[in-house]
Write a protein that holds these residues in place. Structure first.
Motif, PDB file in Angstrom:
ATOM      1  N   VAL A  89     -12.691   1.738  34.102  1.00  0.00           N
ATOM      2  CA  VAL A  89     -13.927   2.458  33.753  1.00  0.00           C
ATOM      3  C   VAL A  89     -14.950   1.497  33.165  1.00  0.00           C
ATOM      4  O   VAL A  89     -16.149   1.588  33.460  1.00  0.00           O
ATOM      5  N   ARG A  90     -14.483   0.577  32.351  1.00  0.00           N
ATOM      6  CA  ARG A  90     -15.390  -0.402  31.748  1.00  0.00           C
ATOM      7  C   ARG A  90     -16.069  -1.247  32.817  1.00  0.00           C
ATOM      8  O   ARG A  90     -17.278  -1.499  32.765  1.00  0.00           O
ATOM      9  N   LYS A  91     -15.278  -1.649  33.799  1.00  0.00           N
ATOM     10  CA  LYS A  91     -15.850  -2.467  34.868  1.00  0.00           C
ATOM     11  C   LYS A  91     -16.870  -1.668  35.681  1.00  0.00           C
ATOM     12  O   LYS A  91     -17.976  -2.155  35.968  1.00  0.00           O
ATOM     13  N   ARG A 111     -10.515   9.187  25.315  1.00  0.00           N
ATOM     14  CA  ARG A 111     -11.356   7.988  25.329  1.00  0.00           C
ATOM     15  C   ARG A 111     -12.831   8.297  25.525  1.00  0.00           C
ATOM     16  O   ARG A 111     -13.630   7.381  25.664  1.00  0.00           O
ATOM     17  N   TRP A 112     -13.180   9.551  25.558  1.00  0.00           N
ATOM     18  CA  TRP A 112     -14.571   9.929  25.840  1.00  0.00           C
ATOM     19  C   TRP A 112     -15.539   9.326  24.829  1.00  0.00           C
ATOM     20  O   TRP A 112     -16.574   8.756  25.201  1.00  0.00           O
ATOM     21  N   SER A 113     -15.203   9.437  23.588  1.00  0.00           N
ATOM     22  CA  SER A 113     -16.133   8.996  22.550  1.00  0.00           C
ATOM     23  C   SER A 113     -16.409   7.495  22.652  1.00  0.00           C
ATOM     24  O   SER A 113     -17.568   7.056  22.620  1.00  0.00           O
ATOM     25  N   VAL A 114     -15.346   6.723  22.819  1.00  0.00           N
ATOM     26  CA  VAL A 114     -15.514   5.265  22.919  1.00  0.00           C
ATOM     27  C   VAL A 114     -16.278   4.904  24.185  1.00  0.00           C
ATOM     28  O   VAL A 114     -17.197   4.065  24.163  1.00  0.00           O
ATOM     29  N   LEU A 115     -15.894   5.550  25.288  1.00  0.00           N
ATOM     30  CA  LEU A 115     -16.551   5.217  26.558  1.00  0.00           C
ATOM     31  C   LEU A 115     -18.016   5.656  26.552  1.00  0.00           C
ATOM     32  O   LEU A 115     -18.872   4.974  27.120  1.00  0.00           O
ATOM     33  N   PHE A 116     -18.288   6.766  25.892  1.00  0.00           N
ATOM     34  CA  PHE A 116     -19.681   7.210  25.839  1.00  0.00           C
ATOM     35  C   PHE A 116     -20.519   6.257  24.992  1.00  0.00           C
ATOM     36  O   PHE A 116     -21.669   5.958  25.327  1.00  0.00           O
ATOM     37  N   GLU A 174     -15.256 -11.597  34.506  1.00  0.00           N
ATOM     38  CA  GLU A 174     -14.490 -10.825  35.490  1.00  0.00           C
ATOM     39  C   GLU A 174     -15.011  -9.394  35.598  1.00  0.00           C
ATOM     40  O   GLU A 174     -15.114  -8.828  36.684  1.00  0.00           O
ATOM     41  N   THR A 175     -15.351  -8.828  34.464  1.00  0.00           N
ATOM     42  CA  THR A 175     -15.865  -7.457  34.479  1.00  0.00           C
ATOM     43  C   THR A 175     -17.207  -7.366  35.181  1.00  0.00           C
ATOM     44  O   THR A 175     -17.457  -6.435  35.949  1.00  0.00           O
TER      45      THR A 175
END
Lengths: 212, 168
Positions: free
Chosen positions: B62-64, B16-21, B136-137
């Motif tokens: 992680v998104r939050k 998920r690194w690419s999306v999260l980055f 919520e996030t």
């Protein structure tokens, strides 16, 4: 790998759920126009491949180690602070106990009609019976201040006891005044200046005032 | 046990690194270094809660953390951003591909938004989250999240008018 399948499935499920709502069907796309749809596409298009490199892995490891050290240090500092606080509290406990004693005298009742005569007769018999002026002066004040009391025991000298008891109930110093009626004949010596004016029959009122 | 935990964690991060980055980069308005710091900070936090949330939704966690940290750090520190009338990064015609120019323009425009507006817009239009999940996030009421997103989109509409051509 299992985890990845799981998350992919979750993501796909969320996306499917979102697509079920569809453009114009859910709260995300309610009222959306072409600009918003193109903005979403632009954000997705702007994603460039960013592989997870070894330096990222090392940085993550270092971050985890540093955070673990910080957590440990924080926990140790918290324990030390707790122990220090406990020790300080125990050290200060006895001092706090002694300092807590009341130093001021108890408040005296303010409802007594005349505190001045009550104090002066108590001093006069104990200090020196040879100081009649001190007793006579409150006697005169008592006469002026409480004529009602002097009026009640206006009868025989036996009423002196009654008045003395009444005075004991209302005024503070019962010891001096109580001895006067209780001792009876002995009070003649103790309350010499008081009994001296008692020789005339009309004077007991002043005696009562002095005791009362 | 620790090896299994580390293996699962590494697999998740690598996948998920690419999306999260990219999410972090959008949340920071295109600042690559700050995005890396933000993502690393979030993933370090993830490591310590991994046993609890590994079976649930680690990416949502992680998104939050990313969204809230982006808004908070932007409030706390000044990152040298100044609002300007004209976008400073204008793509030259021949030295960049159209995609790169488009991305740069988007990131520059996102950098013009307030952190809350940027987070709401990114979560809504990149992560495709409904208003309730955006709120919520971000940890705010739904109305506030909706307001942030609406104002952010209104501003982006002005800034990106020539990039996104009106249809119809």
């Amino acid at each position: 790998m299992d985890r990845m399948d799981h998350t992919d499935h979750l993501d796909h499920g969320a996306r499917m759920d979102h697509e079920d709502r569809g453009p114009g069907g859910g709260d995300r796309w309610d009222g959306s126009d072409a600009f918003e749809r193109q903005l979403a596409q632009l954000m997705h298009r702007a994603q460039q491949p960013a592989p997870f490199e070894a330096r990222h892995r090392e940085a993550l490891r270092a971050g985890v180690r540093a955070r673990r050290r910080v957590r440990t240090a924080r926990r140790a500092a918290g324990s030390v602070l707790a122990v220090a606080g406990l020790g300080l509290g125990l050290f200060l406990w006895p001092h706090g106990h002694t300092d807590g004693r009341p130093t001021a005298p108890h408040p005296r009742p303010m409802i007594s009609p005349s505190p001045a005569p009550s104090t002066s007769p108590s001093q006069s018999p104990t200090e020196s019976p040879s100081a009649p002026p001190s007793t006579t002066s409150p006697a005169t004040t008592t006469n002026s201040s409480a004529p009602a009391r002097t009026r009640t025991p206006s009868g025989p000298p036996t009423a002196t006891a009654g008045t003395a008891h009444g005075a004991t109930a209302s005024y503070r110093p019962p010891s001096a005044t109580a001895t006067a009626p209780a001792a009876g004949g002995t009070t003649a010596a103790a309350t010499a200046p008081v009994s001296e004016p008692a020789e005339p029959s009309g004077e007991p009122s002043s005696t009562i005032g002095a005791t009362g | 046990m620790e090896q299994t935990r580390a293996g699962e964690y590494d697999a998740f991060v690598a996948a998920r690194w690419s999306v999260l980055f990219h999410l972090a980069r959008l949340l920071t308005g295109g600042d690559r270094h700050r995005a890396e710091d933000l993502l690393q900070e979030s993933l370090v936090k993830l490591w310590f809660v991994w046993p609890k949330i590994a079976d649930e939704a680690p990416e949502a966690y992680v998104r939050k953390v990313l969204a809230r940290a982006a808004a908070r750090s932007a409030r706390r520190r000044w990152w040298g951003e100044r609002p300007v009338e004209q976008l400073p990064e204008v793509a030259a015609a021949g030295d960049m591909s159209a995609t790169v120019a488009e991305r740069s323009r988007l990131e520059a425009a996102l950098g013009q938004l307030t952190p809350q507006q940027r987070a709401a817009v990114v979560l809504r239009y990149y992560q495709d989250l409904p208003d309730r999940q955006v709120a919520e996030t971000l940890g705010c009421p739904v109305g506030t999240a909706r307001s942030h997103a609406a104002r952010g989109v209104a501003r982006l509409r002005r800034l990106l008018a020539d990039v996104i051509e009106p249809v119809g």
